[in-house]
Scaffold this motif. Structure first.
Motif, PDB file in Angstrom:
ATOM      1  N   VAL A   1     -47.109  68.953  -2.121  1.00 37.79           N
ATOM      2  CA  VAL A   1     -47.423  70.245  -1.497  1.00 37.79           C
ATOM      3  C   VAL A   1     -47.305  70.129   0.022  1.00 37.79           C
ATOM      4  CG1 VAL A   1     -49.229  71.988  -1.157  1.00 37.79           C
ATOM      5  CG2 VAL A   1     -48.892  70.972  -3.419  1.00 37.79           C
ATOM      6  N   LEU A   2     -47.835  69.043   0.574  1.00 40.41           N
ATOM      7  CA  LEU A   2     -47.739  68.835   2.017  1.00 40.41           C
ATOM      8  C   LEU A   2     -46.282  68.665   2.452  1.00 40.41           C
ATOM      9  CD1 LEU A   2     -50.814  66.505   2.577  1.00 40.41           C
ATOM     10  CD2 LEU A   2     -50.568  68.892   3.294  1.00 40.41           C
ATOM     11  N   CYS A   3     -45.491  68.002   1.629  1.00 40.52           N
ATOM     12  CA  CYS A   3     -44.064  67.831   1.906  1.00 40.52           C
ATOM     13  C   CYS A   3     -43.393  69.196   2.031  1.00 40.52           C
ATOM     14  CB  CYS A   3     -43.429  67.021   0.770  1.00 40.52           C
ATOM     15  SG  CYS A   3     -41.655  66.864   0.841  1.00 40.52           S
TER      16      CYS A   3
ATOM     17  N   HIS B   1     -40.488  68.583   4.829  1.00 42.35           N
ATOM     18  CA  HIS B   1     -39.978  67.218   4.807  1.00 42.35           C
ATOM     19  C   HIS B   1     -39.026  67.051   3.630  1.00 42.35           C
ATOM     20  CE1 HIS B   1     -43.620  65.363   7.167  1.00 42.35           C
ATOM     21  NE2 HIS B   1     -42.729  65.925   7.965  1.00 42.35           N
ATOM     22  N   ALA B   2     -38.158  66.038   3.723  1.00 46.32           N
ATOM     23  CA  ALA B   2     -37.156  65.801   2.684  1.00 46.32           C
ATOM     24  C   ALA B   2     -37.770  65.266   1.389  1.00 46.32           C
ATOM     25  CB  ALA B   2     -36.095  64.820   3.196  1.00 46.32           C
ATOM     26  N   SER B   3     -38.856  64.514   1.496  1.00 40.83           N
ATOM     27  CA  SER B   3     -39.475  63.945   0.294  1.00 40.83           C
ATOM     28  C   SER B   3     -40.938  63.625   0.569  1.00 40.83           C
ATOM     29  CB  SER B   3     -38.751  62.665  -0.123  1.00 40.83           C
ATOM     30  OG  SER B   3     -39.012  61.635   0.808  1.00 40.83           O
TER      31      SER B   3
ATOM     32  N   VAL C   1     -41.627  60.663   2.843  1.00 46.64           N
ATOM     33  CA  VAL C   1     -41.545  60.952   4.277  1.00 46.64           C
ATOM     34  C   VAL C   1     -42.912  61.446   4.761  1.00 46.64           C
ATOM     35  CG1 VAL C   1     -40.506  62.454   6.027  1.00 46.64           C
ATOM     36  CG2 VAL C   1     -39.071  61.435   4.245  1.00 46.64           C
ATOM     37  N   THR C   2     -43.527  62.313   3.985  1.00 48.78           N
ATOM     38  CA  THR C   2     -44.845  62.859   4.338  1.00 48.78           C
ATOM     39  C   THR C   2     -45.899  61.749   4.352  1.00 48.78           C
ATOM     40  OG1 THR C   2     -44.218  64.969   3.375  1.00 48.78           O
ATOM     41  CG2 THR C   2     -46.560  64.630   3.761  1.00 48.78           C
ATOM     42  N   MET C   3     -45.818  60.834   3.390  1.00 50.59           N
ATOM     43  CA  MET C   3     -46.773  59.721   3.344  1.00 50.59           C
ATOM     44  C   MET C   3     -46.674  58.887   4.622  1.00 50.59           C
ATOM     45  SD  MET C   3     -46.403  58.548  -0.614  1.00 50.59           S
ATOM     46  CE  MET C   3     -47.557  57.210  -0.524  1.00 50.59           C
ATOM     47  N   ARG C   4     -45.470  58.555   5.033  1.00 50.99           N
ATOM     48  CA  ARG C   4     -45.288  57.778   6.265  1.00 50.99           C
ATOM     49  C   ARG C   4     -45.736  58.584   7.479  1.00 50.99           C
ATOM     50  NH1 ARG C   4     -40.560  56.602   3.810  1.00 50.99           N
ATOM     51  NH2 ARG C   4     -39.352  57.959   5.183  1.00 50.99           N
TER      52      ARG C   4
ATOM     53  N   SER D   1     -50.678  56.080   3.554  1.00 50.29           N
ATOM     54  CA  SER D   1     -50.257  55.528   2.266  1.00 50.29           C
ATOM     55  C   SER D   1     -50.939  54.195   1.960  1.00 50.29           C
ATOM     56  CB  SER D   1     -48.743  55.387   2.211  1.00 50.29           C
ATOM     57  OG  SER D   1     -48.281  54.584   3.276  1.00 50.29           O
ATOM     58  N   ASP D   2     -51.048  53.279   2.923  1.00 53.17           N
ATOM     59  CA  ASP D   2     -51.695  51.993   2.674  1.00 53.17           C
ATOM     60  C   ASP D   2     -53.162  52.179   2.304  1.00 53.17           C
ATOM     61  OD1 ASP D   2     -49.337  50.714   3.236  1.00 53.17           O
ATOM     62  OD2 ASP D   2     -49.903  50.137   5.267  1.00 53.17           O
TER      63      ASP D   2
END
Length: 184
Positions: free
Chosen positions: A152-154, A159-161, A164-167, A172-173
């Motif tokens: 949803v945030l992507c 964003h493309a994927s 990408v949003t996680m980074r 993410s970590d």
């Protein structure tokens, strides 16, 4: 690379700190409640938002991507907007976030960067903050505090994927370590 404001207490402190600066409060609230790039917010005119009510939507064209996106007027945005519009006589053709240096010029990204750095420093935050921190704060709070999925945030960020949003949000970590604590 700037980081999001991760603490809800820090967000509240900044809002309180900006209580006597209606323009700056509106900028902070609109950015952290919508996840729109500051450059796109700075292009808004007073007439684009005058008369808007809670749940109204404003369609914008992103300057970076050329894609259409929306800006929502939620309770927080509406409250800050109402205060700002009542704070002075603002012409509908004027920039919503106009610079105090120019009669009809918007704030610059550089000035917003300085403002955000100052707000974060005053709120006692360590780290690197700038204009883009406001967009990242939206995503971070939506993900961590409200549980909104990366997909949803992507979509919201165009964003493309989801990776990408996680980074982009830099969490993410933290989430991977968090799921390893779950007992099955």
């Amino acid at each position: 690379m700037v980081e999001p404001i991760r603490s809800l207490d820090a967000i509240s402190a900044i809002k309180t700190m900006l209580g006597d600066k209606p323009r700056d409060l509106l900028l902070f609230v609109m950015a952290t409640n919508n996840g729109i790039r500051c450059g796109d917010l700075l292009r808004l005119k007073v007439g684009d938002l005058r008369g808007k009510r809670v749940d109204d939507i404003i369609t914008i064209k992103e300057s970076k991507t050329g894609k259409t996106n929306i800006l929502a007027v939620n309770d927080s945005v509406h409250h800050a907007l109402t205060r700002y519009l009542a704070s002075g006589s603002l012409n509908d053709g004027a920039y919503l976030f106009r610079s105090k240096k120019g009669e009809n010029a918007p704030l610059t990204i550089q000035s917003v960067n300085r403002m955000v750095k100052s707000w974060c420093r005053e709120a006692g935050l360590d780290g690197n903050y700038g204009a883009h921190s406001l967009r990242k704060t939206f995503g971070y709070v939506q993900r961590v505090h409200f549980g909104v999925g990366f997909e949803v945030l992507c979509k919201r960020f165009n964003h493309a994927s989801p990776s990408v949003t996680m980074r982009y949000l830099g969490i993410s970590d933290t989430e991977v370590v968090g799921i390893l604590r779950n007992s099955i």
